[in-house]
Design a protein around this motif. Structure first.
Motif, PDB file in Angstrom:
ATOM      1  N   ASN A 204      -6.906 -19.626 -17.535  1.00  0.00           N
ATOM      2  CA  ASN A 204      -8.199 -20.303 -17.426  1.00  0.00           C
ATOM      3  C   ASN A 204      -8.169 -21.728 -17.954  1.00  0.00           C
ATOM      4  N   GLN A 205      -6.999 -22.219 -18.362  1.00  0.00           N
ATOM      5  CA  GLN A 205      -6.876 -23.586 -18.835  1.00  0.00           C
ATOM      6  C   GLN A 205      -6.507 -24.514 -17.681  1.00  0.00           C
ATOM      7  N   PRO A 206      -6.850 -25.798 -17.790  1.00  0.00           N
ATOM      8  CA  PRO A 206      -6.465 -26.752 -16.737  1.00  0.00           C
ATOM      9  C   PRO A 206      -4.951 -26.763 -16.545  1.00  0.00           C
ATOM     10  N   GLY A 207      -4.527 -26.578 -15.322  1.00  0.00           N
ATOM     11  CA  GLY A 207      -3.101 -26.544 -15.040  1.00  0.00           C
ATOM     12  C   GLY A 207      -2.433 -25.230 -15.360  1.00  0.00           C
ATOM     13  N   GLY A 208      -3.227 -24.275 -15.840  1.00  0.00           N
ATOM     14  CA  GLY A 208      -2.664 -22.977 -16.188  1.00  0.00           C
ATOM     15  C   GLY A 208      -2.553 -22.058 -14.989  1.00  0.00           C
ATOM     16  N   GLY A 209      -2.040 -20.905 -15.225  1.00  0.00           N
ATOM     17  CA  GLY A 209      -1.884 -19.917 -14.164  1.00  0.00           C
ATOM     18  C   GLY A 209      -1.387 -18.608 -14.743  1.00  0.00           C
ATOM     19  N   ARG A 210      -1.401 -17.581 -13.938  1.00  0.00           N
ATOM     20  CA  ARG A 210      -0.957 -16.264 -14.392  1.00  0.00           C
ATOM     21  C   ARG A 210       0.565 -16.190 -14.376  1.00  0.00           C
ATOM     22  N   LEU A 211       1.134 -15.969 -15.543  1.00  0.00           N
ATOM     23  CA  LEU A 211       2.580 -15.836 -15.661  1.00  0.00           C
ATOM     24  C   LEU A 211       3.006 -14.368 -15.652  1.00  0.00           C
ATOM     25  N   LEU A 212       2.076 -13.488 -15.996  1.00  0.00           N
ATOM     26  CA  LEU A 212       2.385 -12.060 -16.017  1.00  0.00           C
ATOM     27  C   LEU A 212       1.856 -11.420 -14.732  1.00  0.00           C
ATOM     28  N   ARG A 213       2.747 -10.908 -13.925  1.00  0.00           N
ATOM     29  CA  ARG A 213       2.359 -10.263 -12.673  1.00  0.00           C
ATOM     30  C   ARG A 213       2.962  -8.866 -12.620  1.00  0.00           C
ATOM     31  N   THR A 214       2.110  -7.902 -12.411  1.00  0.00           N
ATOM     32  CA  THR A 214       2.557  -6.513 -12.367  1.00  0.00           C
ATOM     33  C   THR A 214       3.412  -6.268 -11.134  1.00  0.00           C
ATOM     34  N   PRO A 215       4.613  -5.726 -11.300  1.00  0.00           N
ATOM     35  CA  PRO A 215       5.477  -5.423 -10.146  1.00  0.00           C
ATOM     36  C   PRO A 215       4.787  -4.485  -9.157  1.00  0.00           C
ATOM     37  N   ASN A 216       5.018  -4.700  -7.884  1.00  0.00           N
ATOM     38  CA  ASN A 216       4.375  -3.887  -6.851  1.00  0.00           C
ATOM     39  C   ASN A 216       4.738  -2.413  -6.962  1.00  0.00           C
ATOM     40  N   ILE A 217       5.948  -2.126  -7.434  1.00  0.00           N
ATOM     41  CA  ILE A 217       6.368  -0.732  -7.545  1.00  0.00           C
ATOM     42  C   ILE A 217       5.452   0.024  -8.498  1.00  0.00           C
ATOM     43  N   LEU A 218       4.994  -0.634  -9.570  1.00  0.00           N
ATOM     44  CA  LEU A 218       4.074   0.018 -10.510  1.00  0.00           C
ATOM     45  C   LEU A 218       2.713   0.250  -9.858  1.00  0.00           C
ATOM     46  N   LYS A 219       2.278  -0.693  -9.017  1.00  0.00           N
ATOM     47  CA  LYS A 219       0.991  -0.528  -8.343  1.00  0.00           C
ATOM     48  C   LYS A 219       1.035   0.618  -7.346  1.00  0.00           C
ATOM     49  N   VAL A 220       2.171   0.761  -6.658  1.00  0.00           N
ATOM     50  CA  VAL A 220       2.315   1.856  -5.696  1.00  0.00           C
ATOM     51  C   VAL A 220       2.278   3.205  -6.408  1.00  0.00           C
ATOM     52  N   VAL A 221       2.918   3.271  -7.581  1.00  0.00           N
ATOM     53  CA  VAL A 221       3.023   4.536  -8.299  1.00  0.00           C
ATOM     54  C   VAL A 221       1.727   4.900  -9.024  1.00  0.00           C
ATOM     55  N   PHE A 222       1.083   3.919  -9.660  1.00  0.00           N
ATOM     56  CA  PHE A 222      -0.001   4.248 -10.583  1.00  0.00           C
ATOM     57  C   PHE A 222      -1.407   3.953 -10.080  1.00  0.00           C
ATOM     58  N   ASP A 223      -1.585   2.957  -9.220  1.00  0.00           N
ATOM     59  CA  ASP A 223      -2.943   2.577  -8.838  1.00  0.00           C
ATOM     60  C   ASP A 223      -3.476   3.475  -7.736  1.00  0.00           C
ATOM     61  N   ILE A 224      -4.598   4.156  -8.038  1.00  0.00           N
ATOM     62  CA  ILE A 224      -5.280   5.026  -7.086  1.00  0.00           C
ATOM     63  C   ILE A 224      -6.678   4.459  -6.862  1.00  0.00           C
ATOM     64  N   PRO A 225      -7.100   4.291  -5.609  1.00  0.00           N
ATOM     65  CA  PRO A 225      -8.435   3.732  -5.351  1.00  0.00           C
ATOM     66  C   PRO A 225      -9.521   4.565  -6.000  1.00  0.00           C
ATOM     67  N   GLU A 226     -10.562   3.897  -6.500  1.00  0.00           N
ATOM     68  CA  GLU A 226     -11.685   4.593  -7.118  1.00  0.00           C
ATOM     69  C   GLU A 226     -12.382   5.474  -6.085  1.00  0.00           C
ATOM     70  N   GLU A 227     -12.756   6.688  -6.494  1.00  0.00           N
ATOM     71  CA  GLU A 227     -13.474   7.575  -5.588  1.00  0.00           C
ATOM     72  C   GLU A 227     -14.845   7.002  -5.246  1.00  0.00           C
ATOM     73  N   ASP A 228     -15.488   6.382  -6.191  1.00  0.00           N
ATOM     74  CA  ASP A 228     -16.806   5.792  -5.974  1.00  0.00           C
ATOM     75  C   ASP A 228     -16.724   4.303  -6.263  1.00  0.00           C
ATOM     76  N   PRO A 229     -16.755   3.447  -5.221  1.00  0.00           N
ATOM     77  CA  PRO A 229     -16.619   1.998  -5.449  1.00  0.00           C
ATOM     78  C   PRO A 229     -17.782   1.408  -6.217  1.00  0.00           C
ATOM     79  N   ASN A 230     -18.918   2.127  -6.305  1.00  0.00           N
ATOM     80  CA  ASN A 230     -20.086   1.619  -7.020  1.00  0.00           C
ATOM     81  C   ASN A 230     -20.157   2.143  -8.450  1.00  0.00           C
TER      82      ASN A 230
END
Length: 252
Positions: A204-230
């Motif tokens: 959130n700083q000027p010129g800053g950016g996200r240096l930590l990015r979660t590997p896609n393999i972890l997202k495939v294994v662990f991230d499950i869509p919410e049953e209720d989006p609301n």
């Protein structure tokens, strides 16, 4: 079996089912890590294994390939006693509040935070004389939660009232009063701050950016869509029933 003789068995079965249901409602990462810590301590208490098989030793890890020590040194908090219970309560409480709060629906990001924090502590562990890093890891979780909830008022053992960002330092002072080394707490605070800065401040700083990015393999294994989006998640600072470290928002 019927009649009065069946009542105790039915009661035990219902109690077991209720306990099982409560256990399964604990978020995945919190449940897995807390369970691993309790089982490791139980194994030591029962003399199935010894702490000498678990502690962090770079020579044994890198020269004798005892790589399990990279994990087991985060799982042992000492034999059952006040220190163990104190650490387990804080570990469970703040790990769960993070997972159900700012990391809700982002299990992969939470796992990546675990891996990133554990990696940094292992690197720092090469230069400090620490053989178990579980307590430092707990302080890291407390630090990250406290910085993400800066306006929560805390009450520590009914003696101190302060805002959440001071909680890691209060714990360090309490550890010092118990005669423990504050190196563990400082390591947890340092690693927690590094993660917090890279994830929450620098992008959130000027010129800053996200240096930590979660590997896609972890997202495939662990991230499950919410049953209720609301679904509206609970705030991280919901009451936990413990007088130490209990939070309340300012103005609440």
């Amino acid at each position: 079996m019927s009649g009065p003789e069946a009542a105790p068995a039915v009661g035990l079965k219902m109690a077991y089912q209720s306990l099982q249901q409560e256990y399964l409602q604990i978020p995945l990462v919190t449940r897995a890590y807390t369970t691993a810590c309790v089982l490791t301590t139980a194994a030591v208490q029962l003399e199935i294994i010894t702490p000498f098989q678990l502690y962090f030793n770079p020579e044994l890890i890198f020269k004798h390939y005892q790589v399990w020590r990279l994990i087991t040194n985060f799982l042992f908090f000492g034999t059952v006693g006040f220190n163990f219970l104190f650490n387990m309560i804080f570990l469970y409480r703040y790990c769960r509040m993070l997972e159900e709060g700012s990391f809700r629906g982002r299990t992969a990001d939470f796992v990546f935070m675990f891996l990133f924090g554990g990696f940094l502590m292992t690197i720092f562990g090469l230069f400090v004389n620490l053989v178990f890093l579980g307590q430092a890891f707990t302080i890291m979780l407390v630090y990250i939660w406290s910085r993400r909830n800066p306006y929560v008022r805390m009450n520590f053992f009914g003696l101190l009232n302060f805002q959440a960002p001071f909680l890691p330092w209060v714990l360090m002072g309490f550890s010092l009063l118990l005669g423990n080394s504050i190196i563990v707490d400082l390591l947890g605070i340092a690693v927690g701050h590094i993660y917090y800065f890279l994830e929450d401040v620098f992008p959130n700083q000027p010129g800053g950016g996200r240096l930590l990015r979660t590997p896609n393999i972890l997202k495939v294994v662990f991230d499950i869509p919410e049953e209720d989006p609301n679904y509206n998640p609970l705030p991280e600072d919901r009451p936990g029933g413990f007088n130490w470290g209990e939070g309340q928002r300012l103005g609440g």
